[in-house]
Design an enzyme around this catalytic site. Structure first.
Site, PDB file in Angstrom:
ATOM      1  NE  ARG A  93      18.006  84.001  70.899  1.00  0.00           N
ATOM      2  CZ  ARG A  93      17.254  83.185  71.642  1.00  0.00           C
ATOM      3  NH1 ARG A  93      16.062  83.526  72.005  1.00  0.00           N
ATOM      4  NH2 ARG A  93      17.729  82.008  72.016  1.00  0.00           N
ATOM      5  CG  HIS A 169      27.528  74.893  72.894  1.00  0.00           C
ATOM      6  ND1 HIS A 169      28.102  75.954  72.226  1.00  0.00           N
ATOM      7  CD2 HIS A 169      26.842  75.441  73.939  1.00  0.00           C
ATOM      8  CE1 HIS A 169      27.793  77.084  72.850  1.00  0.00           C
ATOM      9  NE2 HIS A 169      27.018  76.811  73.893  1.00  0.00           N
TER      10      HIS A 169
HETATM   11  N1  PCA Z   1      24.394  77.568  77.534  1.00  0.00           N
HETATM   12  C1  PCA Z   1      24.338  78.984  77.268  1.00  0.00           C
HETATM   13  C2  PCA Z   1      24.865  79.642  78.525  1.00  0.00           C
HETATM   14  C3  PCA Z   1      24.842  78.577  79.574  1.00  0.00           C
HETATM   15  C4  PCA Z   1      24.648  77.322  78.852  1.00  0.00           C
HETATM   16  O1  PCA Z   1      24.670  76.181  79.349  1.00  0.00           O
HETATM   17  C5  PCA Z   1      25.053  79.385  75.996  1.00  0.00           C
HETATM   18  O2  PCA Z   1      25.135  78.560  75.055  1.00  0.00           O
HETATM   19  O3  PCA Z   1      25.527  80.506  75.884  1.00  0.00           O
END
Ligand code: PCA
Length: 217
Positions: A93, A169
Site C-alpha cells: 500500500r 506482530h
Molecule cells: N511492519 C510492517 C513491515 C515492517 C514492520 O515492522 C508490516 O507489518 O508489514
C-alpha cells in the site's frame, strides 16, 4: 562459534514516517539471551522487500538457526498478534524503505500459495494469557514486508525440516500511540516479556496443543 542451537529473532527498522520500530526495540533487548538451551541472535532487517530477504538468507546461512521468529510492528493492533499463516503475495500500500512498491507479485515465484506457522501458536497463546499478557491468533500478516519475511521464513522451514518458524506482530509503543487519538499501544517491557514467553514455549513444545483460537470474521 558455539554449538548451542540458535534462535534467529528478527525486527524491522522504522518505516512509514515513524522514527522508531517497536519490533527492533523489543528483539534487541533479547539478543544474546539463553532460552531453554538455545541462544537468541537478534537481527535488524530493513523494511524493504528485497533487502530484508537478502539479509535474512545471509543470516540463516551463517547461523543455521533451528527456530526463526520474525517480529514486526502492526500499528493499530491492540495485542500481541501471533500469525497463523503467511501468503505468497506482495501487495504494498506504501513504498518500502528502498522505494519499491510491488503490486500482486509473489514472494517466491512457483512456491505454494501459503504456509502455516510451524511454531506452536496455540500453546504460545495460552502461555501468554497465563502470564496476563494480551495476545491473539491472527489469520493474516498483511501483504507488506512482514508477510513477505514471514513467508520467506516458512519457506525456509519447509525446505529444512529441522527448522521451525513463525511471526508475531506487535502494537505501537505508548510514545507512538500518544501521537494518534485512540490508538492502542503496549509497553516495551510487556512486549519483551511476551516474546520471551513465546520463545520459551516454542522451544518446549514440539507439537502444538489443540486449543480454541479461531475467529468468526
Ligand atoms: N511492519 C510492517 C513491515 C515492517 C514492520 O515492522 C508490516 O507489518 O508489514
Amino acid at each position: 562459534m558455539s554449538t548451542i542451537p540458535r534462535i534467529l529473532l528478527t525486527g524491522f527498522d522504522p518505516f512509514g514516517g515513524e522514527s522508531i520500530n517497536p519490533s527492533w526495540e523489543a528483539v534487541r533487548a533479547l539478543h544474546g539471551k539463553r532460552i531453554g538451551g538455545h541462544r537468541i541472535v537478534a537481527l535488524q532487517l530493513p523494511t524493504e522487500f528485497a533487502g530484508s530477504l537478502r539479509k535474512l538468507k545471509a543470516a540463516v546461512r551463517e547461523l543455521a538457526p533451528t527456530i526463526l521468529l520474525g517480529v514486526g510492528q502492526a500499528g493499530g493492533r491492540a495485542q500481541l498478534s501471533i500469525e497463523r499463516v503467511a501468503i505468497n503475495l506482495q501487495d504494498a500500500r506504501i513504498p518500502d524503505n528502498a522505494g519499491a512498491q510491488p503490486i500482486d507479485e509473489p514472494v517466491i515465484a512457483g512456491a505454494p500459495a501459503a504456509y502455516f506457522s510451524t511454531l506452536p501458536i496455540k500453546a504460545m497463546l495460552a502461555a501468554l494469557h497465563a502470564q496476563g499478557l494480551p495476545a491473539e491468533i491472527s489469520n493474516s500478516a498483511g501483504t507488506y514486508v512482514c508477510n513477505h519475511i514471514a513467508y520467506a521464513m516458512l519457506h525456509l522451514a519447509a525446505m529444512k525440516r529441522s527448522v521451525r518458524a513463525g511471526f508475531i506482530h506487535i502494537p505501537y509503543l505508548p510514545a507512538q500511540a500518544a501521537a494518534r487519538r485512540g490508538a492502542a499501544s503496549m509497553a516495551l517491557d510487556d512486549v519483551v516479556h511476551g516474546l520471551e514467553v513465546a520463545l520459551r514455549t516454542a522451544v518446549a513444545t514440539p507439537v502444538d496443543r489443540k486449543l480454541g483460537g479461531g475467529a468468526l470474521d
